[in-house]
Enzyme design. Structure first.
Site, PDB file in Angstrom:
ATOM      1  N   ASP A 137     101.035  23.339  44.687  1.00 17.13           N
ATOM      2  CA  ASP A 137      99.833  24.089  44.363  1.00 17.13           C
ATOM      3  C   ASP A 137      99.607  23.913  42.871  1.00 17.13           C
ATOM      4  O   ASP A 137     100.381  24.402  42.045  1.00 17.13           O
ATOM      5  CB  ASP A 137     100.031  25.568  44.711  1.00 17.13           C
ATOM      6  CG  ASP A 137      98.800  26.415  44.436  1.00 17.13           C
ATOM      7  OD1 ASP A 137      97.920  25.963  43.686  1.00 17.13           O
ATOM      8  OD2 ASP A 137      98.726  27.538  44.969  1.00 17.13           O
ATOM      9  N   THR A 164      83.643  11.509  53.226  1.00 15.35           N
ATOM     10  CA  THR A 164      84.881  12.263  53.390  1.00 15.35           C
ATOM     11  C   THR A 164      84.730  13.290  54.497  1.00 15.35           C
ATOM     12  O   THR A 164      83.633  13.514  55.024  1.00 15.35           O
ATOM     13  CB  THR A 164      85.256  13.005  52.088  1.00 15.35           C
ATOM     14  OG1 THR A 164      84.278  14.031  51.844  1.00 15.35           O
ATOM     15  CG2 THR A 164      85.311  12.053  50.894  1.00 15.35           C
ATOM     16  N   SER A 166      82.204  12.534  37.813  1.00 15.73           N
ATOM     17  CA  SER A 166      80.967  12.150  38.496  1.00 15.73           C
ATOM     18  C   SER A 166      79.790  12.256  37.545  1.00 15.73           C
ATOM     19  O   SER A 166      79.910  12.735  36.417  1.00 15.73           O
ATOM     20  CB  SER A 166      80.721  13.041  39.715  1.00 15.73           C
ATOM     21  OG  SER A 166      80.120  14.265  39.348  1.00 15.73           O
ATOM     22  N   LYS A 212      83.394  18.429  35.318  1.00  8.82           N
ATOM     23  CA  LYS A 212      83.233  16.980  35.216  1.00  8.82           C
ATOM     24  C   LYS A 212      83.055  16.550  33.760  1.00  8.82           C
ATOM     25  O   LYS A 212      83.633  15.549  33.319  1.00  8.82           O
ATOM     26  CB  LYS A 212      82.048  16.515  36.061  1.00  8.82           C
ATOM     27  CG  LYS A 212      82.212  16.770  37.556  1.00  8.82           C
ATOM     28  CD  LYS A 212      83.512  16.196  38.101  1.00  8.82           C
ATOM     29  CE  LYS A 212      83.631  16.381  39.620  1.00  8.82           C
ATOM     30  NZ  LYS A 212      84.951  15.952  40.139  1.00  8.82           N
ATOM     31  N   TYR A 266      80.829  23.386  38.209  1.00  9.82           N
ATOM     32  CA  TYR A 266      81.106  22.008  38.622  1.00  9.82           C
ATOM     33  C   TYR A 266      80.796  21.048  37.476  1.00  9.82           C
ATOM     34  O   TYR A 266      81.589  20.156  37.156  1.00  9.82           O
ATOM     35  CB  TYR A 266      80.269  21.663  39.856  1.00  9.82           C
ATOM     36  CG  TYR A 266      80.492  20.273  40.395  1.00  9.82           C
ATOM     37  CD1 TYR A 266      81.482  20.023  41.342  1.00  9.82           C
ATOM     38  CD2 TYR A 266      79.703  19.197  39.980  1.00  9.82           C
ATOM     39  CE1 TYR A 266      81.681  18.747  41.846  1.00  9.82           C
ATOM     40  CE2 TYR A 266      79.896  17.929  40.470  1.00  9.82           C
ATOM     41  CZ  TYR A 266      80.884  17.702  41.402  1.00  9.82           C
ATOM     42  OH  TYR A 266      81.077  16.423  41.899  1.00  9.82           O
TER      43      TYR A 266
END
Length: 289
Positions: A73, A203, A156, A172, A168
């Site tokens: 983890d 995916t 990304s 990145k 997010y």
């Protein structure tokens, strides 16, 4: 010496698993980390996301590599440290680190402002951004001692354009900055740090997303990449004799594939979305110590 040992974090499914398989197809020993050893427990939109460490290890072996799973983890720094200690003890080297583990919340792609969504979306700044720093912290001494290695981050276009909200995007963008600044610290060691912009990926997670929000992503997914494709690109990058010249950069894997003469399944050449979504920022050369 050709790259022979890799670690892919967060590889029970998705990008991590596919990248591991792409590396395995080149005959590498691939360590993979994840929380689900033999039974899948992650869910998305009420559906169980298939994928476990045991399944990934079996797939690595079938792809031609040697797979070793480590239950980890990455919110636990001690568990991360122990994973690297195991790799060093068993292999006495590490050639490639792929920082891929990330906390992805169910509400990531839901409409609404960041304040209207669960605060837990910020978990990607812990397991994602911070955890990549910790993993790199433990990988660097191994690589520096051997005088070679590649630290990568699965980033990304969301690092420069609006994509899935501020948490997010910050993760990145942080990956890209990690690569730029770690490369400064790694100068003259033989170790490179590179952030990689992957395109849309096929995916287990995107399968579920397309069932719920397919109309939003149909155009992108028509030319989506397989994660395995990115694994083969990373392998080529790690073995590039001019890797040192790329250290610190943010690179688009679709563009690297053209440089290395690589295609995806069926001979498909995934496109770069540079013109549509933006291009990597160029770090300023100033250094403040």
């Amino acid at each position: 010496m050709a790259a022979s040992v890799a670690l892919v974090t967060g590889a029970t499914r998705g990008a991590g698993k596919g990248i591991a398989l792409g590396l395995a197809s080149r005959g590498m020993t691939v360590y993979v980390t994840g929380r689900s050893k033999s039974e899948a427990s992650a869910t998305l939109k009420g559906e169980v996301l298939r994928g476990t460490l045991d399944e990934t290890v079996a797939a690595i072996e079938a792809a031609g590599g040697k797979g070793i799973g480590i239950r980890c983890d990455h919110s636990d720094d001690d568990a991360t440290r122990a994973a690297f200690a195991q790799i060093e003890s068993e292999q006495n080297r590490l050639d490639i680190l792929i920082n891929n583990a990330a906390h992805i919340h169910d509400s990531l792609i839901d409409p609404g402002g960041f304040w209207e969504k669960p605060l837990e979306l910020a978990g990607i700044l812990d397991v994602g951004l911070r955890s990549a720093y910790v993993a790199s912290y433990y990988a660097a001494p191994i690589m520096v001692r051997q005088g070679s290695g590649l630290i990568t981050f699965t980033s990304s276009f969301g690092g420069v354009c609006y994509m899935h909200g501020p948490a997010y995007g910050a993760q990145k963008a942080g990956y890209d900055k990690f690569a730029a600044d770690m490369a400064v610290d790694l100068e003259n060691t033989g170790v490179a740090a590179v952030s990689l912009w992957l395109g849309p990926l096929l995916t287990e997670r995107t399968e579920v997303v397309l069932r719920h929000r397919g109309e939003q992503y149909d155009e992108f997914m028509a030319m989506a990449e397989t994660p395995q494709f990115n694994g083969r690109v990373i392998h080529a990058l790690a073995n590039d004799p001019k890797l040192g010249e790329k250290s610190g950069q943010t690179l688009v894997t679709a563009e690297l594939a053209l440089e290395y003469g690589l295609t995806d399944e069926g001979g498909k050449q995934p496109p770069s979305y540079r013109e549509h979504l933006g291009e990597p920022r160029t770090p300023h050369p100033a250094r403040v110590i």
